[in-house]
Write an enzyme that holds these catalytic residues in place. Structure first.
Site, PDB file in Angstrom:
ATOM      1  N   ALA A  65       3.853  -0.919  68.577  1.00  0.00           N
ATOM      2  CA  ALA A  65       3.173  -0.636  69.772  1.00  0.00           C
ATOM      3  C   ALA A  65       2.402  -1.763  69.971  1.00  0.00           C
ATOM      4  CB  ALA A  65       2.265   0.826  69.452  1.00  0.00           C
ATOM      5  N   GLY A 104       5.810   1.540  65.744  1.00  0.00           N
ATOM      6  CA  GLY A 104       6.683   2.124  66.952  1.00  0.00           C
ATOM      7  C   GLY A 104       8.051   1.921  67.090  1.00  0.00           C
ATOM      8  N   GLU A 107      10.036   3.497  64.847  1.00  0.00           N
ATOM      9  CA  GLU A 107      10.064   5.028  65.387  1.00  0.00           C
ATOM     10  C   GLU A 107      10.955   5.287  66.637  1.00  0.00           C
ATOM     11  OE1 GLU A 107       5.655   4.938  65.449  1.00  0.00           O
ATOM     12  OE2 GLU A 107       5.628   6.836  64.470  1.00  0.00           O
ATOM     13  N   GLU A 127       1.758   0.562  59.899  1.00  0.00           N
ATOM     14  CA  GLU A 127       0.435   0.931  60.683  1.00  0.00           C
ATOM     15  C   GLU A 127      -0.569   0.951  59.733  1.00  0.00           C
ATOM     16  OE1 GLU A 127       3.436   2.076  61.206  1.00  0.00           O
ATOM     17  OE2 GLU A 127       3.945   2.640  63.131  1.00  0.00           O
TER      18      GLU A 127
END
Ligand code: 3HC
Ligand code: NAI
Length: 691
Positions: A65, A104, A107, A127
């Site tokens: 992210a 992310g 993911e 994370e």
């Protein structure tokens, strides 16, 4: 070619649609990237393509992210919208991974039906290092592929798994030739089409979770085994709970909901804010306003080190580990032999180095008593006794021996680099390279810029630090530079508190509970109370003198401030307590009960104030550099960001008020810095101060 948006294109290679992201530096999932992915998959799915390849330009696949977006409102399609679009695609989606697929990024890749990677790629869910958990299904999808134990390890360590291992774990379906990622991914996609391979949705794959059902001990054991490592941090526990939810939820979507709740809890908390702040702080520290990125670098092909003691040996290992030959010069034969022996033993004891690697590294090392052996070194680091006269003598001699352009560095902890440089004819080549003990382990390198240090010497040192795996921070010349200068404040208060009625273990407990790995007295016991203590000059004038005179020299003698049992566990010592009480009586002071709050404020606020003085004098470039020093060199808990970030959390006004209160009762050691006063007057924070 269709330009989906400024960072995304959609192209065709025969039957295969190719979505390419190009959002430097690391293709992070910003609003534009999410939009590009969403619209790109929509368009590809609506076309007559038979499969879709997702690939990235630049140095890496999506690295996560966009951390800089956190805390604000998210624009455009959410990551979940993107993932649903990919996973629900009517034609196979293949993620093509190079560089790092992190957070992310992984993911997203886990929502493709298949993943291929080049051998140099790495994948992970880091994370936790940002005080978070994978909040886009990572904690639900990962255990479905790799199993619960491996998932717990990955999400709580944040480690990057190399492609080969990822293949063995089932995270990646095929490795393709290095440098030929697109070709490999296209070939894989064509095969998937030709063989009519199923559209694998990780979310539907429950076998590995079933295997962990009804076995709560998996989680209990994991928590127990890692309790020490996770102490103080909130994120590891939420990561564990999220994986637990994957096992215990009736459906994937229920698990996802639990993950979201645990993620939001972390995202709103102070720890993640501090850890995200710290992520950028570490990267900022590399930026030196008047030393641009394109400053030329001096080649460092051979390193010389003076002194084979505690520091010299550890420093040498850093260079040997990266294949740079090292010559160590000593004055005493015995010290040289001992020093070289310690290096060898360190390698032999290391679990990671294989015997042949030890030999390869030792082959790069030579030792000598002859100063002239330093003549061909590109960098010479002095690590001899902490005495200005000896250092000056050495630098005057180095000036005569070292080749022109060689960088002359000192590992001094406190001394004036300019004074050392002044005895040479080349002060522009002199710099401080302050390693921390053990120098082969500790990440921090304080680089001390002298008044005349040349810019290319600074640039070379910063680059070299990265090469040997250190985190470098630039400091200016002042006693103790950034780290030790602030530490002196804490040490002084700790000693004073003891004379006022707090016991060493009270002070240690408060700092330990704050998050430091240990308090100052436990640290002294570990390092040895006799560092810098000379028996002949000791006349029981300080608590330390008395302890050393009684041969209570710390852990190595089984007693110091603390008593140690046969297993090495520390216990508060009645002997030390009596010594302290005797000193207090002798001083005529009245001991009092000191609150934990006062201990913390007395130890920490003067450090923040000293940090402000360091900034005011321009000895650190920015507040966050100070935080990087403290997190990496002194065990400041990263979930509290560092002393300056903590100062902002507490409030500069509160720190100032306390300093004034302490100053009124205890004197000018607490005199507030002008910068702190100004910040408060202007209603500003440390984080408002820019480089
Ligand atoms: N968001 C925003 N900026 C990022 C970023 C990210 N995720 N990752 C890196 N950057 C920026 C850095 O700040 C730096 O910017 P700068 O040049 O202006 O200083 C630049 O990208 C290059 O970064 P590095 O200097 O770290 O480059 P390296 O090549 O040494 O390392 C890396 C590359 C391994 C990708 C490293 O940057 C890294 O570890 N990044 C963070 C990865 C991460 O934590 N991802 C998870 C994010 S959280 C998440 O995904 C939540 C999700 O679950 C919902
Ligand atoms: P040490 O006492 O372990 O080693 C010093 C070595 O230098 C000895 O082996 C000695 O024989 C040798 N030496 C003395 N004079 C010499 C000369 N003229 N030429 C060549 N060798 C000579 O000391 P330590 O702890 O390694 O410290 C070295 C320097 O590093 C000091 O400046 C110290 O302040 C600094 N430092 C120490 C840290 C620590 O935790 N020990 C941490 C960071 C810096």
């Amino acid at each position: 070619m269709t330009e989906i948006n400024s960072v995304t294109t959609l192209t065709r290679d025969g039957d295969i649609a190719v979505i390419t992201l190009n959002s430097p530096p690391v293709n992070a999932l910003s609003a534009k990237v999410r939009e590009g992915l969403f619209e790109g998959f929509k368009a590809a799915g609506a076309s007559d393509a038979k499969a879709i390849v997702l690939i990235c330009e630049g140095r890496t696949f999506i690295a996560g992210a966009d951390i800089s977006e956190f805390g604000g409102a998210m624009a455009g399609p959410s990551l979940f919208d993107v993932q649903d679009m990919m996973e629900g695609s009517p034609i196979p989606v293949v993620a093509a991974i190079h560089g790092t697929a992190l957070g992310g990024g992984l993911e997203v890749a886990l929502c493709a039906h298949y993943r291929v990677a080049v051998p140099s790629a790495r994948v992970g869910l880091p994370e936790v290092a940002l005080g978070l958990l994978p909040g886009a299904g990572g904690t639900q999808r990962l255990p479905r592929i790799v199993g619960v134990e491996a998932a717990l390890d990955m999400v709580t360590s944040g480690r990057h798994v190399p492609a080969k291992q990822a293949l063995a774990m089932g995270l990646v379906d095929e490795l393709v030739e290095e440098g030929k990622l697109l070709e490999g991914a296209l070939a894989f996609a064509r095969k998937a089409v030709a063989e009519n391979k199923p559209l694998v949705k990780v979310r539907d794959n429950n076998a590995k979770l079933e295997a962990a059902k009804g076995k709560p001990e998996i989680f209990a054991d994991f928590r127990k085994a890692n309790a020490r490592k996770f102490r103080g941090f909130t994120a590891p526990e939420n990561n564990i709970k999220a994986v637990e939810a994957a096992v215990n939820s009736a459906t994937f979507d229920e698990g996802l909901k639990a993950e979201r709740k645990l993620f939001t809890e972390l995202m709103m908390g102070a720890q993640s804010a501090a850890q995200r702040y710290y992520f950028f702080a570490e990267r900022q520290a590399n930026k030196i306003p008047d030393v641009p990125d394109d400053t030329p670098i001096r080649p460092i092909k051979k390193v010389g080190i003076l002194g084979a003691g505690t520091m010299g040996g550890g420093i040498a290992m850093n260079f040997l580990n990266t294949g740079i030959p090292v010559t160590i010069v000593e004055v005493q034969e015995a010290a040289l032999e001992r020093g070289l022996g310690v290096i060898r033993k360190n390698y032999e004891r290391s679990r990671t180095a294989k015997p042949e690697e030890t030999e390869a590294r030792m082959a790069l090392l030579s030792g000598s008593l002859d100063f002239e052996k330093l003549a061909d070194c590109d960098l010479i680091i002095e690590a001899v006794f902490e005495r200005m006269d000896i250092k000056k003598d050495i630098f005057a001699r180095l000036d005569k021996v070292a080749k022109p352009g060689a960088i002359l560095a000192s590992n001094t902890s406190y001394l004036d680099i300019d004074e050392i440089a002044s005895v040479t004819s080349r002060p522009q080549d002199v710099i401080g390279l302050h390693f921390f003990s053990p120098a082969n382990v500790m990440k921090l390198l304080e680089i001390v810029r002298g008044e005349k240090t040349a810019k290319d010497v600074i640039a070379t040192s910063m680059k070299l630090a990265k090469q040997i795996g250190k985190i470098a921070v630039l400091a200016g010349v002042c006693p103790g530079f950034i780290g030790n200068r602030m530490l002196s404040q804490r040490q002084r208060e700790a000693q004073k508190l003891v004379m006022e009625g707090a016991m060493p273990w009270d002070i240690d407990r408060v700092l330990y509970d704050f998050g430091f790995p240990m308090g100052p007295f436990a640290m002294s016991d570990l390092a040895g109370l006799d560092i810098g203590w000379v028996k002949e000059n000791s006349h029981g004038e300080t608590i330390r003198d008395v302890l050393c005179e009684m041969d209570r020299r710390g852990q190595k003698t089984g007693a110091g401030y603390y008593d140690y049992d046969e297993k090495g566990a520390a216990k508060p010592s009645p002997v030390t307590e009596k010594i302290i009480n005797d000193f207090i009586v002798k001083s005529g002071a009245n001991p009092r009960k000191i609150s934990d709050e006062e201990i913390l404020e007395r130890c920490v606020y003067p450090m923040i104030n000293e940090g402000a003085k360091i900034l005011e004098e321009g000895k650190a470039i920015r507040p966050s550099d100070i935080d990087v020093v403290w997190v990496n060199g002194y065990g400041w808990p990263v979930y509290r960001g560092g002393p300056m970030h903590y100062g902002d959390l507490v409030g500069a006004d509160k720190v100032l008020a306390k300093m004034k209160e302490f100053q009124a009762t205890m004197g000018d050691a607490f005199a507030p810095s002008a910068l702190l006063e100004k910040l408060v007057a202007d209603g500003k924070k440390f984080s408002d101060i820019k480089a």
